[in-house]
Design a protein around this motif. Structure first.
Motif, short mmCIF file in Angstrom:
data_model
loop_
_atom_site.label_atom_id
_atom_site.label_comp_id
_atom_site.label_asym_id
_atom_site.label_seq_id
_atom_site.Cartn_x
_atom_site.Cartn_y
_atom_site.Cartn_z
N PHE A 192 0.82 -1.21 0.00
CA PHE A 192 0.00 0.00 0.00
C PHE A 192 0.85 1.26 0.00
N GLU A 245 -2.58 5.44 1.82
CA GLU A 245 -3.49 4.35 2.21
C GLU A 245 -3.20 3.90 3.64
N TYR A 246 -1.93 3.82 4.00
CA TYR A 246 -1.60 3.47 5.39
C TYR A 246 -2.12 4.53 6.36
N LYS A 254 -4.71 6.52 5.98
CA LYS A 254 -6.17 6.42 6.12
C LYS A 254 -6.54 5.25 7.03
N THR A 313 -12.56 7.57 -2.11
CA THR A 313 -11.16 7.16 -2.15
C THR A 313 -10.65 6.76 -0.77
N ASP A 314 -11.09 7.49 0.26
CA ASP A 314 -10.68 7.16 1.63
C ASP A 314 -11.28 5.81 2.06
N CYS A 348 -12.23 3.35 0.14
CA CYS A 348 -11.58 2.26 -0.61
C CYS A 348 -10.23 1.92 0.01
N ALA A 349 -9.49 2.95 0.44
CA ALA A 349 -8.20 2.72 1.08
C ALA A 349 -8.39 1.95 2.39
N LYS A 402 -9.31 -1.76 1.51
CA LYS A 402 -8.15 -2.50 1.01
C LYS A 402 -7.20 -2.88 2.15
N THR A 403 -6.85 -1.91 2.96
CA THR A 403 -5.89 -2.17 4.04
C THR A 403 -6.50 -3.01 5.15
#
Length: 285
Positions: free
Chosen positions: A72, A76-77, A79, A96-97, A99-100, A103-104
């Motif tokens: 990532f 992303e980290y 968020k 976008t936030d 989704c981050a 994902k993480t």
């Protein structure tokens, strides 16, 4: 190299470092409790070498920071950690936030983050269909895959962006084009050969009802226009039919005829559902 002090606590800290060299100071026990990934790294026995987080000397200073997986970006980290430690705005986050965070959180087995992101994304007005499709595939959210594909069938391929095509991928994009072609063929066949009116048993003038039906059908403001001009989905046409009154056609005859038309339109739903079912087997993780 930069430091994110917003997640720093005076005692029990753990220093993490991403691939870009950014350092994150987090509260060790709270972080581990929130992440199954890091909890496992800390608690599972290791017969050979302790993991970086199990080694007591690691993570206690900048020079011994625990390396984060390179999966990532720094943003992303950030968020993800902001969510874990409840840092930031109380407003609904941007897509976008979210989704981050999804994902993480999925990667680090942070179930609360997954649930949070899914909850807000699926109700978000600015969650594009192509992105919804990709996230649904990547995180096995089948309902997102189906809903997104349904929406995309109604969008002409020429109007799709390069980003949309990339999110869909080759297999899904090909399935979408083929499905659109089948739906268009079905609609054109229906437009050229509309169903004959169905008359109620007490209809006193079937010939008159048929004339009214044919006249209403050929109107661009009627079913013909909905099929070939307005690019409505089958469900949207269903809803319009419930409110549609074709001139002076007998009410019961209209209801029976529209009911038959709805059955014909269901063929479109079958085409789309078949495509989605086949696609899910190929693209959902």
């Amino acid at each position: 190299m930069s430091r994110h002090d917003s997640l720093y606590f005076a005692d029990g800290t753990l220093t993490l470092q991403d691939l870009d060299g950014t350092l994150f100071n987090v509260y060790r026990h709270h972080f581990i409790a929130k992440s199954g990934f890091f909890s496992g790294m800390l608690t599972l026995p290791s017969p050979d070498q302790p993991t970086p987080i199990q080694n007591a000397s690691n993570g206690i200073s900048d020079s011994t920071a625990v390396p984060l997986p390179p999966n990532f970006t720094t943003v992303e980290y950030e968020k993800f950690l902001n969510f874990i430690f409840n840092v930031g705005s109380l407003d609904i986050p941007l897509v976008t936030d979210l989704c981050a965070i999804l994902k993480t959180s999925h990667f680090f087995a942070a179930e609360s983050g997954v649930q949070y992101a899914v909850h807000y994304l699926q109700a978000h007005a600015n969650f594009p269909a192509a992105l919804r499709f990709r996230m649904g595939c990547d995180y096995s959210i089948v309902s997102w895959v189906k809903a997104a594909f349904d929406d995309l069938v109604a969008v002409p391929v020429i109007d799709m962006t390069v980003e949309d095509e990339a999110l869909l991928g080759t297999q899904a994009f090909r399935a979408l084009v083929l499905t659109q072609a089948k739906v268009t063929d079905h609609r054109m066949s229906l437009a050229v050969c509309p169903p004959l009116p169905t008359h109620a048993t007490w209809c006193r003038n079937p010939a008159y009802c048929q004339t009214q039906w044919e006249s209403a059908w050929t109107s661009i403001a009627g079913p013909l226009g909905w099929l070939i001009k307005e690019e409505l989905s089958g469900a949207e046409i269903h809803n319009k039919l419930d409110l549609w009154v074709p001139m002076a056609m007998t009410g019961e005859c209209r209801l029976l005829t529209c009911s038959r038309l709805k059955e014909d339109l269901k063929r479109e739903e079958v085409i789309i559902d078949s495509a989605v079912t086949a696609l899910i087997r190929l693209v959902v993780v």
